[in-house]
Design a protein around this motif. Sequence first.
Motif, PDB file in Angstrom:
ATOM      1  N   LEU A  89       0.882  -1.238   0.024  1.00 16.76           N
ATOM      2  CA  LEU A  89       0.026  -0.099  -0.138  1.00 16.76           C
ATOM      3  C   LEU A  89       0.805   1.009   0.139  1.00 16.76           C
ATOM      4  N   PRO A  90       0.565   2.086  -0.578  1.00 15.18           N
ATOM      5  CA  PRO A  90       1.262   3.467  -0.796  1.00 15.18           C
ATOM      6  C   PRO A  90       1.467   4.062   0.682  1.00 15.18           C
ATOM      7  N   VAL A  91       0.234   3.967   1.511  1.00 16.09           N
ATOM      8  CA  VAL A  91       0.497   4.345   2.836  1.00 16.09           C
ATOM      9  C   VAL A  91      -0.253   3.368   3.855  1.00 16.09           C
ATOM     10  N   GLU A  92       0.461   2.822   4.593  1.00 16.19           N
ATOM     11  CA  GLU A  92       0.075   1.887   5.539  1.00 16.19           C
ATOM     12  C   GLU A  92      -0.934   2.336   6.445  1.00 16.19           C
ATOM     13  N   ARG A 122      -7.959   1.607   0.850  1.00 18.41           N
ATOM     14  CA  ARG A 122      -7.482   2.984   0.260  1.00 18.41           C
ATOM     15  C   ARG A 122      -7.843   3.723   1.724  1.00 18.41           C
ATOM     16  N   LEU A 123      -6.913   4.988   2.004  1.00 12.92           N
ATOM     17  CA  LEU A 123      -7.253   5.956   2.964  1.00 12.92           C
ATOM     18  C   LEU A 123      -8.330   6.866   2.641  1.00 12.92           C
ATOM     19  N   ALA A 128      -6.565  10.038   2.522  1.00 14.19           N
ATOM     20  CA  ALA A 128      -6.611  10.146   1.054  1.00 14.19           C
ATOM     21  C   ALA A 128      -5.470  11.045   0.579  1.00 14.19           C
ATOM     22  N   GLU A 131      -2.002   9.510   0.977  1.00 10.36           N
ATOM     23  CA  GLU A 131      -1.780   8.400   0.039  1.00 10.36           C
ATOM     24  C   GLU A 131      -1.352   9.273  -1.244  1.00 10.36           C
ATOM     25  N   ARG A 132      -1.853  10.314  -1.512  1.00 11.93           N
ATOM     26  CA  ARG A 132      -1.728  10.975  -2.834  1.00 11.93           C
ATOM     27  C   ARG A 132      -0.219  11.631  -2.704  1.00 11.93           C
ATOM     28  N   GLU A 134       2.085  10.475  -0.844  1.00  8.49           N
ATOM     29  CA  GLU A 134       3.252   9.649  -0.658  1.00  8.49           C
ATOM     30  C   GLU A 134       3.250   8.947  -2.370  1.00  8.49           C
TER      31      GLU A 134
END
Length: 411
Positions: A89-92, A122-123, A128, A131-132, A134
Amino acid sequence: MSATCQPAAVPEPATPVASPEAPLTLAQVNAGVSARIRAIPQMWLTGEVIRCDERGRSVYLTLADPDVPRGKQPPELTGYMDSRDFRALPVEPTAGARIVAFATLSYWHSKSKVAATLTDVRLAGEGAVLERIEVLRQALAAEGLFDPTRKKPLPAAPALIGLITGQGSHAELDVLTRTKERWPAARFRVIHAPMQGVECAPAVTAGIKELDADDAVAVIVVARGGGAISELAPFSDERLVRAVAACTTPIVSAIGHEPDKPILDDVADERAGSPTHAAALVAPDVVGNMRSLTADRDRLRRAVHRHLHTAQRDLDITRSRSVLTDPHFQVNQHAVALERAAFRARRAIQHQVSTHASGLTASAGALRALSPLAVSSAAFQSSGAPTAHPSAPSPTSAQAPRSTSARSTAT
């Protein structure tokens, strides 16, 4: 926690499936519940992560409904996914994060508990946004925009400091005040810009380009001083980040405090944890250095005085010695010692001569006593004959040649 799905078409039994005479076992109940849950189609659901645990090859996320009023127990659901998919995942997600996930419901027979298999997490909300950020951060890092070799050193004493910040903000006051405290001669060129909102990124980008075009500006500081994730999001704008990467003037990012991490921090030449820290980075501490220099000078002066005092004392002690106050003193002392030694030597020689003379006299007397003259004289004296004068020839010695001559004639 809420979910979006189509209603499950679960057929109802036409006749009772149990009776007092033939009750269902728990295994049969679990099987029936599991069958009904499996009939529920997959769905997108949202919830807040209240716990995240990794066990074996799976990661378990305990979700709760954040919209339940306070004082009421929110419903919870345990979702699990493969640990490799979680790491990708981009951000855990962590505790407190709100997520949206694609889930398939299942039933754990051993615990009689509903669970969900998560295949897409997804966050949501601020998550969110993170996440974008990162995803963009990783893409820019792959391009080499954060390479340490691209970092430009800050000038030791910049003639003119460029500052981009909000008008009348605490960040502006901190940078100007702290810099003047460290270096009263510091000069600034300040450009005011919105520090949040949709106009922030374009305004800051334009300010950076304007200051970079000014040859007199030696360093640029972008200062805000922390804020919420949504407020700091403009400083992760791709156009702003690329403008900073293309800037030829060194840039200091003083946007967030330690927990905040906009992409501007990664691409800037230096990252300051606060506006005050930024002032310390761009301005030499002239006042502090002068205080330190004065203190060092005083310590050096005291050390020199102590050294001179000690040297003077040692010199006085040396000069007070007799060898320097009376140069003949040592010569006289050695002359007296030499005379005493000569006297002792003469006395020792005289004693040796006297001792050897006495011994010699005694030896001579003993030798005379053992000579033939002394023996014959003693014999004559004992027989009453007159003692021959020592110089008269002995009868025996006078007759000896004749006796010898007679023996030779006879032969």
